[in-house]
Design a protein around this motif. Structure first.
Motif, short mmCIF file in Angstrom:
data_model
loop_
_atom_site.label_atom_id
_atom_site.label_comp_id
_atom_site.label_asym_id
_atom_site.label_seq_id
_atom_site.Cartn_x
_atom_site.Cartn_y
_atom_site.Cartn_z
N PRO A 12 36.52 53.41 36.32
CA PRO A 12 37.36 53.53 35.99
C PRO A 12 39.05 54.62 35.86
O PRO A 12 39.85 54.04 35.28
CB PRO A 12 36.77 54.13 34.34
N ALA A 13 38.63 55.58 36.69
CA ALA A 13 39.37 56.13 36.14
C ALA A 13 40.48 56.37 37.95
O ALA A 13 41.34 55.91 38.18
CB ALA A 13 38.99 57.98 37.14
N LEU A 14 39.34 55.15 38.77
CA LEU A 14 39.72 54.67 40.08
C LEU A 14 41.12 53.52 39.87
O LEU A 14 41.87 53.20 39.87
CB LEU A 14 38.34 54.22 40.86
N ILE A 15 40.03 52.18 39.09
CA ILE A 15 41.64 51.39 38.83
C ILE A 15 42.31 52.22 37.95
O ILE A 15 43.44 50.73 37.78
CB ILE A 15 39.85 50.23 37.41
N GLY A 16 42.20 52.67 36.90
CA GLY A 16 43.45 52.92 36.03
C GLY A 16 44.67 53.74 37.33
O GLY A 16 46.26 53.52 36.71
N VAL A 17 44.67 54.77 37.94
CA VAL A 17 45.34 54.82 38.69
C VAL A 17 45.39 54.01 39.91
O VAL A 17 47.51 53.99 40.37
CB VAL A 17 44.50 55.96 39.74
N VAL A 18 45.09 52.99 40.59
CA VAL A 18 45.81 51.37 40.86
C VAL A 18 46.81 51.22 40.43
O VAL A 18 47.37 50.84 40.60
CB VAL A 18 44.99 51.26 41.45
N ILE A 19 45.88 50.73 39.16
CA ILE A 19 46.67 49.84 38.15
C ILE A 19 48.36 50.65 37.64
O ILE A 19 49.09 50.11 37.56
CB ILE A 19 45.88 49.68 36.81
N LEU A 20 47.79 52.14 37.40
CA LEU A 20 49.54 52.28 37.62
C LEU A 20 50.58 52.79 38.47
O LEU A 20 51.91 52.62 38.47
CB LEU A 20 48.90 53.87 37.13
N LYS A 37 46.39 42.99 47.59
CA LYS A 37 45.52 43.42 48.26
C LYS A 37 45.18 44.86 47.87
O LYS A 37 44.67 45.15 47.81
CB LYS A 37 46.24 42.92 49.77
N TYR A 38 46.07 45.44 47.86
CA TYR A 38 46.39 46.83 47.12
C TYR A 38 45.75 46.64 46.18
O TYR A 38 44.78 47.12 45.98
CB TYR A 38 47.72 47.43 47.52
N LEU A 39 46.04 46.44 44.62
CA LEU A 39 45.04 45.95 44.34
C LEU A 39 43.82 45.76 43.44
O LEU A 39 43.08 46.56 43.32
CB LEU A 39 46.18 44.64 42.97
N THR A 40 43.21 44.47 44.52
CA THR A 40 42.08 44.34 44.89
C THR A 40 41.34 45.39 45.17
O THR A 40 39.99 45.17 44.77
CB THR A 40 41.87 43.09 44.68
N ARG A 41 41.64 45.22 46.23
CA ARG A 41 40.69 46.06 47.45
C ARG A 41 40.36 47.55 47.13
O ARG A 41 39.60 47.77 46.98
CB ARG A 41 41.65 46.09 48.67
N ASN A 42 41.71 48.22 46.58
CA ASN A 42 41.40 49.22 46.15
C ASN A 42 40.60 50.18 44.61
O ASN A 42 40.17 50.42 44.51
CB ASN A 42 42.78 50.50 45.88
N SER A 43 40.44 48.53 44.10
CA SER A 43 40.29 48.43 42.70
C SER A 43 38.63 48.31 43.14
O SER A 43 37.72 48.37 41.91
CB SER A 43 40.76 47.29 41.50
#
Length: 361
Positions: free
Chosen positions: A99-107, A132-138
């Protein structure tokens, strides 16, 4: 009285129950050390190091990551054994990490990137790199991406948006490895005899395996392999949990470990690092469980370490973009204030609710 307290020893198992410990503080300090160490290359350029790293002979961010992996191995193994359920374990890890990871990636992608990119928004959102940044890092299943189109390309440490994410895929792999070991030894029917002992032997065996690789890396190849080191430290932490009733802590042992490290620091640097890796549990768990008093009040604040780790790098790059000529002390100060503020929000509004959710499920 003080002499008795200094020499008296207690088992790790007897002191590692409950919440009266300094684990939150240690994790926060480790996360802040990452921020501190990254400030120099981000503000001054690749290759710039702080004085503490120069004295130690290794980046303090590397030291901090080592601390994280020892603690992770110890705590995650305890969680797995306590739950005794693969689905519950996986759910707890997912709710803590993602959750925190996806939050920071989206922001990062939809706010920071949009605001500072030097390319058009059409080009930014049509670029394969953005997705790629959005999906891989999420998801972390196929590594991470560090770059976004036109973001921080003119910074002195160019293009890297969040360089701290590199450890997270390794962490996830280790969770899966630990669970596979557990299922093999504890849950599958052909290991009916002394299953927990089989699990202990497997963890110890792989711990020794990765330490042999570390010795080879250090003395033969003269390199420091992140994979071998972090796998060893995680499994060392796991070993400490599995054998916690047979491992003893005392301030005397803490002092002896420190003196031994000082001796090897002066004698042979490669041996010093290998010894440091082996003795890290002694140093970490003594401070975590034997240090008492007002320092325990830090636990009232919450666990901000993960948020600090996630937000520090992009905030530091952002400060460098808008205030490129800041003195390093001011750069560290501004990035610390903003990062800790965002980490506080992340804990109270993202991480803590999801941690609470796993308790209700």
């Amino acid at each position: 009285m003080l002499k008795e307290a200094f020499f008296s020893k207690v088992s790790l198992g007897s002191v590692s129950t409950g919440k009266q410990n300094n684990l939150n503080l240690i994790r926060f300090i480790a996360a802040y050390l990452v921020l501190f160490a990254h400030s120099y290359p981000i503000a001054l350029g690749a290759g710039a190091n702080d004085n503490l790293s120069a004295i130690l002979g290794m980046s303090v961010s590397e030291l901090a990551v080592n601390i994280f992996f020892v603690l992770s191995g110890f705590l995650v193994t305890g969680s797995l054994l306590a739950r005794n359920n693969a689905k519950d374990f996986l759910l707890s890890r997912i709710l803590r990490i993602y959750p925190a990871l996806i939050g920071v990636v989206i922001l990062t992608v939809f706010v920071l990137g949009v605001l500072v990119t030097t390319v058009s928004l059409k080009e930014y959102f049509s670029s394969e790199l953005t997705y790629k940044y959005l999906t891989r890092n999420s998801f972390l299943l196929s590594g991470v991406k560090y770059n976004l189109p036109g973001v921080f390309t003119e910074n002195v440490y160019p293009s890297a948006v969040n360089g701290s994410l590199w450890t997270l895929p390794i962490e996830v792999k280790l969770y899966v490895l630990l669970l596979l070991f557990y299922l093999l030894c504890i849950k599958l029917p052909f290991f009916d005899f002394k299953r927990i002992k089989a699990f202990k032997v497997l963890i110890l065996g792989f711990c020794v395996y990765y330490f042999v690789h570390l010795i080879h890396d250090s003395y033969v190849l003269n390199v420091n392999d992140n994979g071998h080191r972090l796998f060893f430290l995680f499994l060392l932490g796991s070993f400490c949990n599995l054998f916690k009733d047979k491992l003893f802590l005392s301030w005397y042992r803490f002092l002896m470990a420190g003196l031994l490290l000082l001796i090897f620091y002066g004698l042979h640097r490669q041996s010093f690092f290998l010894l440091l890796y082996m003795l890290m549990p002694v140093l970490i768990f003594t401070v975590a469980y034997l240090l008492k008093g007002k320092v325990l009040q830090f636990n009232r604040l919450g666990d901000y370490s993960y948020g600090v780790y996630l937000y520090a790098f992009p905030i530091q790059q952002l400060i460098e973009l808008f205030l490129p000529n800041l003195e390093i002390e001011l750069h560290i100060f501004y990035s610390s204030v903003i990062t800790i503020f965002l980490a506080t929000l992340s804990w109270h509004f993202v991480e803590k609710p999801f941690v609470g959710m796993k308790k209700r499920l």
